[in-house]
Structure formats: structure tokens, C-alpha cells
Write a protein that holds these residues in place. Structure first.
Motif, PDB file in Angstrom:
ATOM      1  N   ASP A 171      10.297  16.947 -24.987  1.00  0.00           N
ATOM      2  CA  ASP A 171      10.446  15.531 -24.687  1.00  0.00           C
ATOM      3  C   ASP A 171      11.884  15.120 -25.014  1.00  0.00           C
ATOM      4  O   ASP A 171      12.276  15.107 -26.174  1.00  0.00           O
ATOM      5  CB  ASP A 171       9.446  14.710 -25.509  1.00  0.00           C
ATOM      6  CG  ASP A 171       9.471  13.241 -25.142  1.00  0.00           C
ATOM      7  OD1 ASP A 171       9.901  12.916 -24.022  1.00  0.00           O
ATOM      8  OD2 ASP A 171       9.061  12.428 -25.982  1.00  0.00           O
ATOM      9  N   MET A 172      12.657  14.823 -23.992  1.00  0.00           N
ATOM     10  CA  MET A 172      14.050  14.449 -24.192  1.00  0.00           C
ATOM     11  C   MET A 172      14.209  12.960 -23.900  1.00  0.00           C
ATOM     12  O   MET A 172      14.070  12.536 -22.759  1.00  0.00           O
ATOM     13  CB  MET A 172      14.948  15.303 -23.296  1.00  0.00           C
ATOM     14  CG  MET A 172      14.968  16.738 -23.737  1.00  0.00           C
ATOM     15  SD  MET A 172      15.829  17.796 -22.598  1.00  0.00           S
ATOM     16  CE  MET A 172      14.480  18.378 -21.600  1.00  0.00           C
ATOM     17  N   LYS A 173      14.504  12.221 -24.933  1.00  0.00           N
ATOM     18  CA  LYS A 173      14.549  10.770 -24.802  1.00  0.00           C
ATOM     19  C   LYS A 173      15.949  10.228 -24.538  1.00  0.00           C
ATOM     20  O   LYS A 173      16.088   9.106 -24.106  1.00  0.00           O
ATOM     21  CB  LYS A 173      13.974  10.127 -26.061  1.00  0.00           C
ATOM     22  CG  LYS A 173      12.505  10.453 -26.276  1.00  0.00           C
ATOM     23  CD  LYS A 173      11.954   9.642 -27.408  1.00  0.00           C
ATOM     24  CE  LYS A 173      10.571   9.947 -27.814  1.00  0.00           C
ATOM     25  NZ  LYS A 173       9.537  10.174 -26.966  1.00  0.00           N
ATOM     26  N   ASP A 174      16.962  10.988 -24.803  1.00  0.00           N
ATOM     27  CA  ASP A 174      18.310  10.460 -24.573  1.00  0.00           C
ATOM     28  C   ASP A 174      19.134  11.398 -23.699  1.00  0.00           C
ATOM     29  O   ASP A 174      18.812  12.561 -23.519  1.00  0.00           O
ATOM     30  CB  ASP A 174      19.026  10.166 -25.896  1.00  0.00           C
ATOM     31  CG  ASP A 174      19.270  11.399 -26.749  1.00  0.00           C
ATOM     32  OD1 ASP A 174      19.236  12.523 -26.234  1.00  0.00           O
ATOM     33  OD2 ASP A 174      19.513  11.235 -27.953  1.00  0.00           O
ATOM     34  N   MET A 175      20.191  10.873 -23.160  1.00  0.00           N
ATOM     35  CA  MET A 175      21.032  11.606 -22.217  1.00  0.00           C
ATOM     36  C   MET A 175      21.723  12.801 -22.876  1.00  0.00           C
ATOM     37  O   MET A 175      21.914  13.830 -22.231  1.00  0.00           O
ATOM     38  CB  MET A 175      22.065  10.644 -21.614  1.00  0.00           C
ATOM     39  CG  MET A 175      22.674  11.183 -20.374  1.00  0.00           C
ATOM     40  SD  MET A 175      21.344  11.567 -19.222  1.00  0.00           S
ATOM     41  CE  MET A 175      22.178  11.447 -17.723  1.00  0.00           C
ATOM     42  N   VAL A 176      22.074  12.689 -24.139  1.00  0.00           N
ATOM     43  CA  VAL A 176      22.726  13.797 -24.836  1.00  0.00           C
ATOM     44  C   VAL A 176      21.775  14.990 -24.898  1.00  0.00           C
ATOM     45  O   VAL A 176      22.169  16.127 -24.642  1.00  0.00           O
ATOM     46  CB  VAL A 176      23.183  13.375 -26.251  1.00  0.00           C
ATOM     47  CG1 VAL A 176      23.700  14.564 -27.036  1.00  0.00           C
ATOM     48  CG2 VAL A 176      24.245  12.285 -26.162  1.00  0.00           C
ATOM     49  N   ALA A 177      20.509  14.732 -25.205  1.00  0.00           N
ATOM     50  CA  ALA A 177      19.522  15.806 -25.272  1.00  0.00           C
ATOM     51  C   ALA A 177      19.335  16.443 -23.891  1.00  0.00           C
ATOM     52  O   ALA A 177      19.201  17.662 -23.772  1.00  0.00           O
ATOM     53  CB  ALA A 177      18.190  15.283 -25.802  1.00  0.00           C
ATOM     54  N   VAL A 178      19.342  15.636 -22.856  1.00  0.00           N
ATOM     55  CA  VAL A 178      19.187  16.149 -21.492  1.00  0.00           C
ATOM     56  C   VAL A 178      20.378  17.040 -21.133  1.00  0.00           C
ATOM     57  O   VAL A 178      20.207  18.143 -20.597  1.00  0.00           O
ATOM     58  CB  VAL A 178      19.041  14.985 -20.480  1.00  0.00           C
ATOM     59  CG1 VAL A 178      19.126  15.495 -19.051  1.00  0.00           C
ATOM     60  CG2 VAL A 178      17.739  14.238 -20.717  1.00  0.00           C
ATOM     61  N   GLN A 179      21.586  16.595 -21.430  1.00  0.00           N
ATOM     62  CA  GLN A 179      22.782  17.382 -21.128  1.00  0.00           C
ATOM     63  C   GLN A 179      22.806  18.685 -21.931  1.00  0.00           C
ATOM     64  O   GLN A 179      23.191  19.729 -21.415  1.00  0.00           O
ATOM     65  CB  GLN A 179      24.052  16.561 -21.387  1.00  0.00           C
ATOM     66  CG  GLN A 179      24.254  15.427 -20.407  1.00  0.00           C
ATOM     67  CD  GLN A 179      24.347  15.936 -18.975  1.00  0.00           C
ATOM     68  OE1 GLN A 179      24.977  16.940 -18.682  1.00  0.00           O
ATOM     69  NE2 GLN A 179      23.706  15.232 -18.056  1.00  0.00           N
TER      70      GLN A 179
END
Length: 139
Positions: free
Chosen positions: A76-84
């Protein structure tokens, strides 16, 4: 304590098992209970049986990385930094997989057409003409 340098099936199996579970040979050889990197490379280059096990372990590591990608995708990736960060990890693992098991994980280029007009058994002849000659004739 001295590092082991004597070749044994048990040691080879430990090394290959760790590789298959995602570790790198450099990381494995940092352990004081394992032989040095150059020792393992010598074994790989001089012993066909080890060479085959090592190659299989690297292919298995590509499968392991495939499973790691699945895990990253299910997080579960809640922020853009985690997604990148996840995207970077996945791209790096995909690249490694394509190098370790290219037949299974690299991009494939299909040079055939659906109607059969182009197939891999046809050859194409290309004739290059002198551009200056053509330009002077057309002037």
C-alpha cells in the motif's frame, strides 16, 4: 578465523542457495565464513559442475526478483515518494532479471508479420547508390 578455501559440495550448495534467494556473490563473500570472491570465481571458471549450479542459481534469482516485484506491487503506497521508490526498485529488478535469465525475462522482438509476408527465413537485399552520382544525373 581463516576463510574456507577448500572446494566442497556443501559450500557450493550454500553459495548457490543464497544466490537463488536474491543475494549477490559479493555480499555472500563478505561473510567471514565464506570463501573470498576470487576463490569462488576460480571454482566457477575451473569446475563445470559448479559453473552449471551457479548459472542455475542466477536464473533462480531472476525468478526470486520476479516474486519481489509482485510483493512491491501489492504494498500500500500512500505517497508519491513511495510510488517512485517502488518504480525504481521494480525497474532495477526487471533489468537484472533480463540479464540473468534473458530467454525468460528479456524483451523479445518479433520480426514476423501476421499475414506471413515477413518471416525470419526471408532475406532483404539493400542496394546503396552513390548519392553524388544520382544528384548530378538529376541536375
Amino acid at each position: 578465523m581463516a576463510r574456507p578455501t577448500k572446494y566442497s559440495e556443501e559450500l557450493v550448495n550454500k553459495i548457490c542457495e543464497q544466490i537463488a534467494r536474491g543475494s549477490t556473490l559479493l555480499k555472500i563473500c563478505e561473510n567471514e565464513h565464506m570463501p573470498g570472491y576470487s576463490t569462488v570465481m576460480t571454482w566457477k571458471n575451473e569446475r563445470k559442475k559448479f559453473q552449471d549450479k551457479y548459472a542455475r542459481a542466477r536464473e533462480d534469482r531472476a525468478d526470486f526478483r520476479f516474486d519481489e516485484i509482485d510483493q512491491i506491487l501489492s504494498e500500500d503506497m500512500k505517497d508519491m515518494v513511495a510510488v517512485q521508490r517502488a518504480k525504481l526498485k521494480i525497474d532495477a529488478k526487471k533489468w537484472q532479471m533480463s540479464k540473468e535469465a534473458p530467454k525468460k525475462y528479456s524483451d523479445k522482438v518479433d520480426l514476423t508479420s501476421s499475414d506471413g509476408t515477413m518471416s525470419s527465413d526471408q532475406s532483404i537485399t539493400v542496394i546503396f547508390e552513390d548519392a553524388k552520382k544520382n544528384n548530378s544525373e538529376n541536375s
